[in-house]
Scaffold this motif. Structure first.
Motif, PDB file in Angstrom:
ATOM      1  N   LEU A 231      -2.387  -3.345   2.457  1.00 44.11           N
ATOM      2  CA  LEU A 231      -1.817  -2.447   3.469  1.00 44.11           C
ATOM      3  C   LEU A 231      -2.011  -0.988   3.063  1.00 44.11           C
ATOM      4  O   LEU A 231      -2.340  -0.142   3.896  1.00 44.11           O
ATOM      5  CB  LEU A 231      -0.331  -2.768   3.710  1.00 44.11           C
ATOM      6  CG  LEU A 231      -0.062  -4.135   4.357  1.00 44.11           C
ATOM      7  CD1 LEU A 231       1.426  -4.316   4.626  1.00 44.11           C
ATOM      8  CD2 LEU A 231      -0.822  -4.303   5.672  1.00 44.11           C
ATOM      9  N   VAL A 232      -1.847  -0.701   1.792  1.00 41.90           N
ATOM     10  CA  VAL A 232      -2.032   0.688   1.340  1.00 41.90           C
ATOM     11  C   VAL A 232      -3.485   1.121   1.565  1.00 41.90           C
ATOM     12  O   VAL A 232      -3.748   2.215   2.071  1.00 41.90           O
ATOM     13  CB  VAL A 232      -1.589   0.855  -0.133  1.00 41.90           C
ATOM     14  CG1 VAL A 232      -2.026   2.199  -0.698  1.00 41.90           C
ATOM     15  CG2 VAL A 232      -0.068   0.705  -0.242  1.00 41.90           C
ATOM     16  N   LYS A 233      -4.419   0.237   1.222  1.00 45.12           N
ATOM     17  CA  LYS A 233      -5.842   0.555   1.437  1.00 45.12           C
ATOM     18  C   LYS A 233      -6.144   0.808   2.907  1.00 45.12           C
ATOM     19  O   LYS A 233      -7.076   1.511   3.250  1.00 45.12           O
ATOM     20  CB  LYS A 233      -6.706  -0.636   0.985  1.00 45.12           C
ATOM     21  CG  LYS A 233      -7.320  -0.424  -0.380  1.00 45.12           C
ATOM     22  CD  LYS A 233      -8.331  -1.520  -0.674  1.00 45.12           C
ATOM     23  CE  LYS A 233      -8.124  -1.983  -2.118  1.00 45.12           C
ATOM     24  NZ  LYS A 233      -8.280  -3.398  -2.325  1.00 45.12           N
ATOM     25  N   ASN A 234      -5.365   0.207   3.772  1.00 38.94           N
ATOM     26  CA  ASN A 234      -5.608   0.349   5.208  1.00 38.94           C
ATOM     27  C   ASN A 234      -4.710   1.399   5.867  1.00 38.94           C
ATOM     28  O   ASN A 234      -4.457   1.351   7.067  1.00 38.94           O
ATOM     29  CB  ASN A 234      -5.451  -1.010   5.895  1.00 38.94           C
ATOM     30  CG  ASN A 234      -6.677  -1.872   5.672  1.00 38.94           C
ATOM     31  OD1 ASN A 234      -7.652  -1.784   6.400  1.00 38.94           O
ATOM     32  ND2 ASN A 234      -6.642  -2.675   4.615  1.00 38.94           N
ATOM     33  N   GLY A 235      -4.234   2.307   5.060  1.00 40.47           N
ATOM     34  CA  GLY A 235      -3.565   3.478   5.638  1.00 40.47           C
ATOM     35  C   GLY A 235      -2.065   3.366   5.824  1.00 40.47           C
ATOM     36  O   GLY A 235      -1.450   4.231   6.448  1.00 40.47           O
ATOM     37  N   PHE A 236      -1.471   2.306   5.316  1.00 40.85           N
ATOM     38  CA  PHE A 236      -0.011   2.210   5.426  1.00 40.85           C
ATOM     39  C   PHE A 236       0.645   2.892   4.225  1.00 40.85           C
ATOM     40  O   PHE A 236       0.143   2.803   3.103  1.00 40.85           O
ATOM     41  CB  PHE A 236       0.437   0.738   5.461  1.00 40.85           C
ATOM     42  CG  PHE A 236       0.225   0.074   6.785  1.00 40.85           C
ATOM     43  CD1 PHE A 236       1.209   0.106   7.765  1.00 40.85           C
ATOM     44  CD2 PHE A 236      -0.958  -0.593   7.064  1.00 40.85           C
ATOM     45  CE1 PHE A 236       1.014  -0.515   8.993  1.00 40.85           C
ATOM     46  CE2 PHE A 236      -1.159  -1.219   8.287  1.00 40.85           C
ATOM     47  CZ  PHE A 236      -0.171  -1.178   9.255  1.00 40.85           C
TER      48      PHE A 236
END
Ligand SMILES: C[S@@+](CC[C@H](N)C(=O)[O-])C[C@H]1O[C@@H](n2cnc3c(N)ncnc32)[C@H](O)[C@@H]1O
Ligand code: SF4
Length: 383
Positions: A231-236
């Motif tokens: 999720l962090v890698k995807n902008g969250f």
């Protein structure tokens, strides 16, 4: 009268009805009890009215359950009218409703938008139909996509979904698939919970009968890190153990729980916190109605926590947030010198790589997020 020192507070409203009980859930909610709904809503309004004249300002409202969207929309109109009559709503109000996909309908969404609801939290749990099936959910992957598209089309701007990890039948591949789908969806926020085995659920029974297997803690942690990393890698923005926000859309209401800020809870089983006192409502219909018939707040016997316990609660809740807590704020809230009072336990846990101090804040390290119970056990003198 409650003293809010003229600061806006939060309001939680509990709706204890669902269409079907999920196999893992032991929240206070009832199925096949629809004949209670009308009466319950009228008593809930009675409870709201007990706060008339107190000049309480709200900057967050959270209607949760159970399944608030299971109720006919006319009830939501009545509840929100009562809230608007009694409380002063701030211009920047965050107003959330919890929904299940199967009860997302055009008229309901239109009504929610009209009455000022501006945040929508939908329980999705997984996109895998086998997993959803064993969880006892009434929706499937396709219906989630349709309902999310419908919500956007009707003008819902702030949409959150709940997902769960470590469900039976959900191996790491299925989890990765869930994550890939979640990252492509047009949503603003995700709450990602690890399955907790709750008493008096089918999961608990099936587990004890050997009919389902659960993941061991090591595998569960692996899944959790997969969730965080993806999720962090995807902008969250990972701002709380289980919470991930896009575009700065962190949930404001739940943050009040984690920071022990003031909120009131209305409806059966709802909890509140004002200043340093925690309140909790009765958990059965008869007592709820009986106390409100006497124009009394339907509170359980109040268990006054000691200051020490409140301090510990503050630490535990604040450490759920990635940013941890500010030492000066803690000192001010409890009139203590935190670093002096908790010197030994602090030194020990910083030394063990569980806690860290950064910019006058205390927070968990990555290792601490997985092993925080060591700190909590020491805090409560359990070792
Ligand atoms: C109480 S439910 C209310 C929302 C709505 N009724 C629904 O089910 O989607 C809020 C969330 O709690 C989570 N939850 C419920 N039981 C849980 C359990 N045993 N372990 C972990 N999370 C759980 C689910 O993700 C659920 O969406
Ligand atoms: S998870 Fe939601 S829908 Fe399922 S029983 Fe619990 S509150 Fe009801």
């Amino acid at each position: 009268m409650i003293n809010t020192e003229n600061k806006p507070i939060g309001l939680y409203i509990h709706i204890p009805f669902c269409e079907k009980k999920c196999n893992y859930c032991n929240f206070l909610t009832f199925v096949n009890n629809d004949e209670q709904i009308e009466k319950y809503v009228q008593y809930l309004i009675k409870e709201i009215n007990l706060y008339k004249g107190e000049n309480i300002h709200l900057d967050t409202i959270y209607i949760g359950g159970g399944t608030p969207s299971y109720l006919d929309e006319k009830y939501m109109v009545q509840i929100v009218d009562a809230i608007k009559n009694v409380f002063v709503l701030e211009d920047n109000l965050e107003f959330t409703i919890e929904m299940n996909p199967e009860s997302v309908e055009v008229d309901k969404i239109k009504t929610y938008l009209q009455i000022g609801i501006n945040r929508f939290s939908m329980g999705v749990q997984s996109f895998n139909n086998d997993v959803l099936n064993i969880m006892g959910r009434l929706h499937n992957r396709t219906s989630v996509f349709k309902k999310l598209a419908l919500m956007r089309e009707l003008g819902c701007k702030n949409i959150s979904i709940d997902l769960m990890l470590a469900n039976p039948k959900q191996d790491i591949e299925i989890l990765r698939e869930d994550l890939a789908i979640a990252c492509k969806l047009d949503i603003d926020h995700i709450s990602y919970y690890s399955l907790i085995l709750k008493e008096q659920t089918y999961f608990d029974l099936w587990y004890r009968q050997g009919k389902i297997e659960l993941f061991d803690p090591e595998e569960e942690r692996k899944m959790y890190h997969e969730v965080v990393d993806t999720l962090v890698k995807n902008g969250f923005d990972h701002y709380e153990i289980s919470s991930f926000a896009k575009k700065g859309l962190r949930g404001i209401h739940n943050a009040k729980y984690w920071t022990l800020n003031d909120f009131i809870g209305l409806g059966m089983g709802a909890a509140g916190n004002i200043s340093r006192t925690r309140f909790e409502n009765v958990r059965d219909f008869d007592s709820y109605y009986e106390l409100l018939d006497k124009d009394q707040k339907p509170l359980l016997e109040k268990e006054e926590l000691s200051i020490e316990d409140r301090e510990k609660e503050y630490l535990m809740l604040n450490l759920r947030m990635m940013k941890g807590f500010d030492i000066d704020q803690m000192n001010k809230k409890f009139s203590i010198d935190f670093e002096e009072k908790y010197k030994d336990i602090l030194e020990k846990n910083i030394g063990a790589g569980i806690l860290k101090k950064e910019n006058n804040r205390i927070k968990f390290t990555d290792y601490g997020i997985d092993n925080g119970e060591v700190f909590f056990h020491e805090l409560y003198g359990l070792n």
